[in-house]
Design a protein around this motif. Structure first.
Motif, mmCIF file in Angstrom:
data_model
loop_
_atom_site.group_PDB
_atom_site.id
_atom_site.type_symbol
_atom_site.label_atom_id
_atom_site.label_comp_id
_atom_site.label_asym_id
_atom_site.label_seq_id
_atom_site.Cartn_x
_atom_site.Cartn_y
_atom_site.Cartn_z
ATOM 1 N N SER A 83 3.372 6.609 1.901
ATOM 2 C CA SER A 83 1.853 6.230 1.676
ATOM 3 C C SER A 83 1.474 7.623 2.882
ATOM 4 O O SER A 83 2.289 8.159 3.486
ATOM 5 C CB SER A 83 1.571 4.854 2.500
ATOM 6 N N PRO A 84 0.029 7.609 2.761
ATOM 7 C CA PRO A 84 -0.435 8.801 3.515
ATOM 8 C C PRO A 84 -0.523 8.382 5.141
ATOM 9 O O PRO A 84 -0.600 7.354 5.200
ATOM 10 C CB PRO A 84 -1.852 9.100 2.979
ATOM 11 N N SER A 85 -0.206 9.424 5.921
ATOM 12 C CA SER A 85 -0.258 9.067 7.370
ATOM 13 C C SER A 85 -0.552 10.600 8.075
ATOM 14 O O SER A 85 -0.269 11.590 7.508
ATOM 15 C CB SER A 85 0.925 8.566 8.039
ATOM 16 N N ARG A 127 0.654 17.853 2.976
ATOM 17 C CA ARG A 127 -0.507 17.582 1.872
ATOM 18 C C ARG A 127 -0.946 18.944 1.178
ATOM 19 O O ARG A 127 -1.237 19.983 1.522
ATOM 20 C CB ARG A 127 -1.827 17.409 2.790
ATOM 21 N N GLN A 128 -0.419 19.163 0.030
ATOM 22 C CA GLN A 128 -0.660 20.285 -1.002
ATOM 23 C C GLN A 128 -2.129 20.419 -1.370
ATOM 24 O O GLN A 128 -2.504 21.456 -1.688
ATOM 25 C CB GLN A 128 0.256 20.271 -2.205
ATOM 26 N N TRP A 129 -2.611 19.263 -1.523
ATOM 27 C CA TRP A 129 -4.160 19.045 -2.019
ATOM 28 C C TRP A 129 -4.643 17.782 -1.579
ATOM 29 O O TRP A 129 -3.813 16.759 -2.155
ATOM 30 C CB TRP A 129 -4.459 19.598 -3.399
ATOM 31 N N SER A 130 -5.704 17.523 -1.382
ATOM 32 C CA SER A 130 -6.149 16.154 -1.323
ATOM 33 C C SER A 130 -7.820 16.288 -1.229
ATOM 34 O O SER A 130 -8.393 17.006 -0.654
ATOM 35 C CB SER A 130 -5.768 15.212 -0.246
ATOM 36 N N ARG A 145 0.816 -1.374 0.017
ATOM 37 C CA ARG A 145 -0.063 -0.003 0.107
ATOM 38 C C ARG A 145 0.856 1.218 0.012
ATOM 39 O O ARG A 145 0.592 2.197 0.708
ATOM 40 C CB ARG A 145 -0.998 -0.103 1.153
ATOM 41 N N ARG A 146 1.873 1.031 -0.906
ATOM 42 C CA ARG A 146 2.727 2.287 -0.860
ATOM 43 C C ARG A 146 3.250 2.748 -2.449
ATOM 44 O O ARG A 146 2.894 1.703 -3.210
ATOM 45 C CB ARG A 146 3.917 1.876 0.116
ATOM 46 N N PHE A 162 -1.669 13.988 6.568
ATOM 47 C CA PHE A 162 -3.033 13.461 6.215
ATOM 48 C C PHE A 162 -3.624 13.003 7.666
ATOM 49 O O PHE A 162 -3.327 11.773 8.114
ATOM 50 C CB PHE A 162 -2.724 12.052 5.168
ATOM 51 N N SER A 163 -4.453 13.838 8.112
ATOM 52 C CA SER A 163 -4.790 13.587 9.522
ATOM 53 C C SER A 163 -5.718 12.505 9.566
ATOM 54 O O SER A 163 -5.959 11.774 10.618
ATOM 55 C CB SER A 163 -5.558 14.948 10.201
#
Length: 302
Positions: free
Chosen positions: A45-47, A98-101, A22-23, A52-53
């Motif tokens: 990966s997001p964390s 996180r520049q955008w998501s 998952r990376r 990525f809260s």
């Protein structure tokens, strides 16, 4: 990790969307053993630790990744999407913000970052391409929408100022109109062309030839000539490269072509543990890997 994108004087590194770990994994294209620690150059990966809260919400089946250089986001960024819904822009190589998501339903399959900082997304089950005003901030939701059944690919063309898109049956160029804060998409109906075989999948530049695009479907790998408005199967190496179910394809300026296609016995029916290379003919494997797409780790559009 090293903040380069390739080997000095040589080919770019190769990124894969690994659905086992998952990376996003980025490997040295000159290392033959991708199980070695030296081969892995970067991973993400997001964390909560990198901005990525919600942690891995919308994450688990990464489906596309690209490297892009963009002044609106302050330099090089990784753009990424996941079939579970996360689409994001992340600074590269820092990977720490996180520049955008957004987390968006629809089985996201491809992403592209436009020069104005806005992100285009293709959703296969959703059957659409959207252009989000990501230049306006990390939580921007404003977007334009274009219906495209089976949408699987998006690619910006700086030469023609078009957003190329691919779906089940059509290769469709879209004009980007409006403003960065209020973008619009409009079909270029004069140049829309039916695919020579069904179930369009990947869409990528043929590096070194701005007239050509890689186009894959469930049954073949083509090069599309923009000037001739036709799909080609007589390109260099086609006898080996042209095969069924290719999920991701790209080429180095040296001529090396890399691709991923499902391998029997993989974690999922659509994944493989191996990236295949042509010219030269090689394989790069990771034990228990589950790659969906391989990407040439290059920030250039073409």
């Amino acid at each position: 990790m090293n903040n380069s994108t390739g080997n000095q004087g040589g080919d770019c590194w190769i990124a894969v969307t690994d659905q086992a770990s998952r990376r996003i994994l980025v490997f040295d294209s000159e290392r033959k053993d991708w199980n070695s620690a030296e081969a892995l150059k970067w991973s993400w990966s997001p964390s909560a630790l990198n901005g990525f809260s919600d942690g891995p919400k919308g994450w688990g089946l990464p489906s596309d990744v690209k490297l892009r250089r963009n002044t609106a986001h302050g330099g090089e960024s990784m753009i990424v999407c996941d079939s579970y819904g996360l689409a994001a822009i992340v600074p590269y190589p820092a990977g720490n913000a996180r520049q955008w998501s957004q987390t968006i339903p629809g089985n996201l399959h491809a992403v592209e970052l436009l020069p104005d900082g806005n992100i285009a997304i293709a959703a296969s089950t959703g059957g659409w391409v959207r252009l989000y005003a990501s230049s306006q901030g990390p939580d921007a939701e404003k977007h334009s929408h274009y219906d495209l059944p089976g949408a699987h690919g998006v690619l910006w063309d700086p030469q023609e100022n078009l957003l190329w898109t691919i779906g089940d049956d059509w290769l469709v160029p879209l004009n980007v109109c409006g403003t960065a804060s209020d973008p619009e998409l409009a079909e270029d109906s004069d140049r829309k062309i039916r695919l020579p075989s069904r179930w369009g999948h990947d869409l990528y530049p043929v590096y070194g030839d701005a007239d050509k695009l890689w186009v894959t479907t469930n049954s073949a790998v083509y090069q599309y000539s923009k000037s001739a408005n036709t799909f080609l199967t007589n390109y260099a190496g086609a006898d080996e490269i042209n095969r069924m179910h290719v999920k991701g394809i790209g080429n180095q300026l040296s001529g090396q072509v890399v691709q991923t296609a499902p391998r029997e016995g993989g974690l999922y029916a659509w994944t493989t543990d191996t990236v295949r290379s042509f010219s030269p003919n090689e394989t790069f494997s990771v034990t228990n890997g589950a790659f969906y797409k391989a990407r040439i780790w290059c920030a250039e559009y073409q």
